[in-house]
Every structure is written in structure tokens, then in C-alpha cells.
Write an enzyme that holds these catalytic residues in place. Sequence first.
Site, PDB file in Angstrom:
ATOM      1  N   HIS A 180      12.552  50.410  23.238  1.00 46.82           N
ATOM      2  CA  HIS A 180      11.006  50.799  23.109  1.00 46.82           C
ATOM      3  C   HIS A 180      10.408  50.873  24.553  1.00 46.82           C
ATOM      4  O   HIS A 180      10.472  49.867  25.231  1.00 46.82           O
ATOM      5  CB  HIS A 180      10.060  50.293  22.187  1.00 46.82           C
ATOM      6  CG  HIS A 180      10.588  50.365  20.724  1.00 46.82           C
ATOM      7  ND1 HIS A 180       9.631  50.448  19.754  1.00 46.82           N
ATOM      8  CD2 HIS A 180      11.684  50.568  20.172  1.00 46.82           C
ATOM      9  CE1 HIS A 180      10.153  50.651  18.436  1.00 46.82           C
ATOM     10  NE2 HIS A 180      11.764  50.550  19.084  1.00 46.82           N
ATOM     11  N   GLN A 232       1.487  42.163   4.051  1.00 49.43           N
ATOM     12  CA  GLN A 232       2.153  42.943   5.020  1.00 49.43           C
ATOM     13  C   GLN A 232       1.468  44.438   4.734  1.00 49.43           C
ATOM     14  O   GLN A 232       1.564  45.262   5.878  1.00 49.43           O
ATOM     15  CB  GLN A 232       3.521  43.034   4.613  1.00 49.43           C
ATOM     16  CG  GLN A 232       4.639  43.798   5.504  1.00 49.43           C
ATOM     17  CD  GLN A 232       6.094  43.627   5.074  1.00 49.43           C
ATOM     18  OE1 GLN A 232       6.241  42.586   4.239  1.00 49.43           O
ATOM     19  NE2 GLN A 232       6.520  44.355   5.567  1.00 49.43           N
ATOM     20  N   GLN A 280       7.484  57.198  11.744  1.00 56.99           N
ATOM     21  CA  GLN A 280       6.973  56.158  10.859  1.00 56.99           C
ATOM     22  C   GLN A 280       7.242  55.615   9.809  1.00 56.99           C
ATOM     23  O   GLN A 280       7.876  56.411   8.912  1.00 56.99           O
ATOM     24  CB  GLN A 280       5.520  56.371  11.289  1.00 56.99           C
ATOM     25  CG  GLN A 280       4.544  55.306  10.810  1.00 56.99           C
ATOM     26  CD  GLN A 280       4.876  54.017  11.823  1.00 56.99           C
ATOM     27  OE1 GLN A 280       5.521  52.996  11.382  1.00 56.99           O
ATOM     28  NE2 GLN A 280       4.217  53.744  12.949  1.00 56.99           N
ATOM     29  N   THR A 313      11.331  46.472  19.988  1.00 52.68           N
ATOM     30  CA  THR A 313      10.026  46.939  20.322  1.00 52.68           C
ATOM     31  C   THR A 313       9.662  46.478  21.610  1.00 52.68           C
ATOM     32  O   THR A 313      10.345  45.509  22.052  1.00 52.68           O
ATOM     33  CB  THR A 313       8.976  46.589  19.235  1.00 52.68           C
ATOM     34  OG1 THR A 313       8.886  45.083  19.468  1.00 52.68           O
ATOM     35  CG2 THR A 313       9.425  47.002  17.854  1.00 52.68           C
ATOM     36  N   GLU A 330      15.283  48.132  13.290  1.00 51.23           N
ATOM     37  CA  GLU A 330      14.269  47.497  14.290  1.00 51.23           C
ATOM     38  C   GLU A 330      13.856  46.277  14.179  1.00 51.23           C
ATOM     39  O   GLU A 330      13.868  45.646  13.280  1.00 51.23           O
ATOM     40  CB  GLU A 330      12.865  48.507  14.159  1.00 51.23           C
ATOM     41  CG  GLU A 330      11.730  48.088  15.023  1.00 51.23           C
ATOM     42  CD  GLU A 330      10.551  48.653  14.946  1.00 51.23           C
ATOM     43  OE1 GLU A 330      10.310  49.698  15.390  1.00 51.23           O
ATOM     44  OE2 GLU A 330       9.439  48.028  14.576  1.00 51.23           O
ATOM     45  N   LYS A 384       8.097  67.600  22.448  1.00 52.84           N
ATOM     46  CA  LYS A 384       8.870  66.665  22.860  1.00 52.84           C
ATOM     47  C   LYS A 384      10.195  66.974  22.945  1.00 52.84           C
ATOM     48  O   LYS A 384      10.931  66.430  23.967  1.00 52.84           O
ATOM     49  CB  LYS A 384       8.458  65.528  21.902  1.00 52.84           C
ATOM     50  CG  LYS A 384       7.245  64.634  22.000  1.00 52.84           C
ATOM     51  CD  LYS A 384       7.009  63.613  20.972  1.00 52.84           C
ATOM     52  CE  LYS A 384       5.490  63.033  20.952  1.00 52.84           C
ATOM     53  NZ  LYS A 384       5.763  61.643  19.716  1.00 52.84           N
ATOM     54  N   GLY A 444       2.155  54.686  22.491  1.00 55.58           N
ATOM     55  CA  GLY A 444       1.518  53.326  22.261  1.00 55.58           C
ATOM     56  C   GLY A 444       0.003  53.121  21.994  1.00 55.58           C
ATOM     57  O   GLY A 444      -0.702  53.935  22.412  1.00 55.58           O
TER      58      GLY A 444
END
Length: 284
Positions: free
Chosen positions: A76, A213, A177, A47, A16, A166, A107
Amino acid sequence: MIVNPYTKQEMEFSVEVFPPKRTDDIYDIFRTLDELSDMKPDFISVTYGAGGSNSKKTATLCAYVQNICEVDAIAHMTAAGMTKEKLVDLLKELKHKGVNRVLSLRGDKPRDMTQEEFDGRYYKYASDMIPDIKEVGDFKIAVACYPEKHPESPDFDTDIMMLKKKVETGADELITQMFFENEKFYYFMDKLRAAGVDVPVHAGIMPITAAKQLGTSVSLSGSSVPHDMSEMIAKYADDPVGMREAGIEYAIKQIDDLMKHGVEGIHLYSMNKSQVTRKIYESF
């Protein structure tokens, strides 16, 4: 595809990236994409800013990935701030650029959106966008999942049932995630398969290469921090070089264990750091 050294089976490797906030940094991301594409990932996902703030950049970068890098691009798209008209326009633009894969997300609430506006959004959930995506064209649709359950879900079983919805609505694959404890992922996978969800799952791994981070990542993802990672952060808090190397090693060990357990795919949250990504990739 890469070959799992333990199972001898092929598995997917993907990355990503995110569009730069500053327009004058756009050339840096093109260079990063060139470097990432040299590793021949199965796809690169790009993204999309909250409320569509980066939608044009997302489409541009996806087109570059798809047509110049010759790697499958996943765009995305978030339900927050999205209308059907905006969704259709974006999908048509992607289709025109040769991009045929999307990641449907709910989101977070954009900063310039009131809570009332967010609560009254056109698409309440990522699953609500899936029928309209399919109506526009033959897109392969990925959706997000949380190995430790979505922070807003009342319990794990409810979260699994939402994921199943979904998939039944039309999702083709799942991307998790980030998580830092593999046992939580294995538990999630057992629950998912027991519920009859059998689409491919890409395990999301984020290398923590700087102490700051971790705080940002955990606050956004709801991921728990295991003791050995906390110790790593404490040990290298004042040693940026040591922290970077330790974070890479942690991710490599995590992926190695996932491979031993037959993971279907690894999705690396690169943070646009191609050299970190390469070091991890070359360890496989």
C-alpha cells in the site's frame, strides 16, 4: 487461484494484513504470514500507515511475503503525506526487494497533519501518483473502490467517473472497500461495466468477529449495515465466542452468494487473524 464451484472457473483469493504498531510484536505478524501463505493466496497486501508511519515495516513485510512466503505482495502507498521523492525512494526499495505490485490510495489525513497541510498535499488523489509509479518501474497497480461510493463523492456517477480516470491513467485492477450487502456490489459492478471499466475487481470482505469491530470498520469505510447483521450483533453482543462464529458464517454466506454471481476475486480483510481466514478459506 481457487475454483468457483458454481461457474467452474478459476478466481483469485487474496488477503490483507497490517504491520504491528509495536516493534516487539513484529514476530507475531511473521508467524501470521507463514500461516496465511499456507493457503496459497494469489497475493497478500500490506497496509501503509497514514503519512508513511509504517513505510519501513510495510516494505519489510512485503519482502518477506514475496521472497520467503513466495506469494505475490502488494504494498500500500498513500498520497497523504507523500512527496515524489519519498514515493520514488519507496518504489526503488520495493523493486530492490522484488516487490512489483502496489496499491495506490489517497489515504486519510494523518493525525499530526493540519487540515491546511492535508489540503495542500503534493499528491491530491491516488490517480496523481500513478504516472510517477509507472515512471519508476513496471509495477502492477491496484486502486481502491467503494461499492457504495466514496463518502466524499457527490453522487455515484461522479465516483464511477473517478474510477474510470484511475484506470485510464494506468490502474490495472480494483480492490473494493468492505461491504456487507451483495446487492450493492452487484449494482456497483453493473454501473462500472456500463461505463466501460473492464479491469478485474476484487470484492473486499471483512469478517465481523467482534461487536466493537463493526463500529470502527463502518466509520472508516462508509459501508452501510444491513438489518440481518445488526440483528447478529445484538444477539451475540455478550457472547464473544458466538459472535466470532456468527461473523465467520456471515462472511462465508456472503462469499458463497458472490461466487454464484461469478465474482472475479475475493479479497479478505483478515485483521491479522489467520485462523478466521483459514476457516473461511476452507469453506470454499
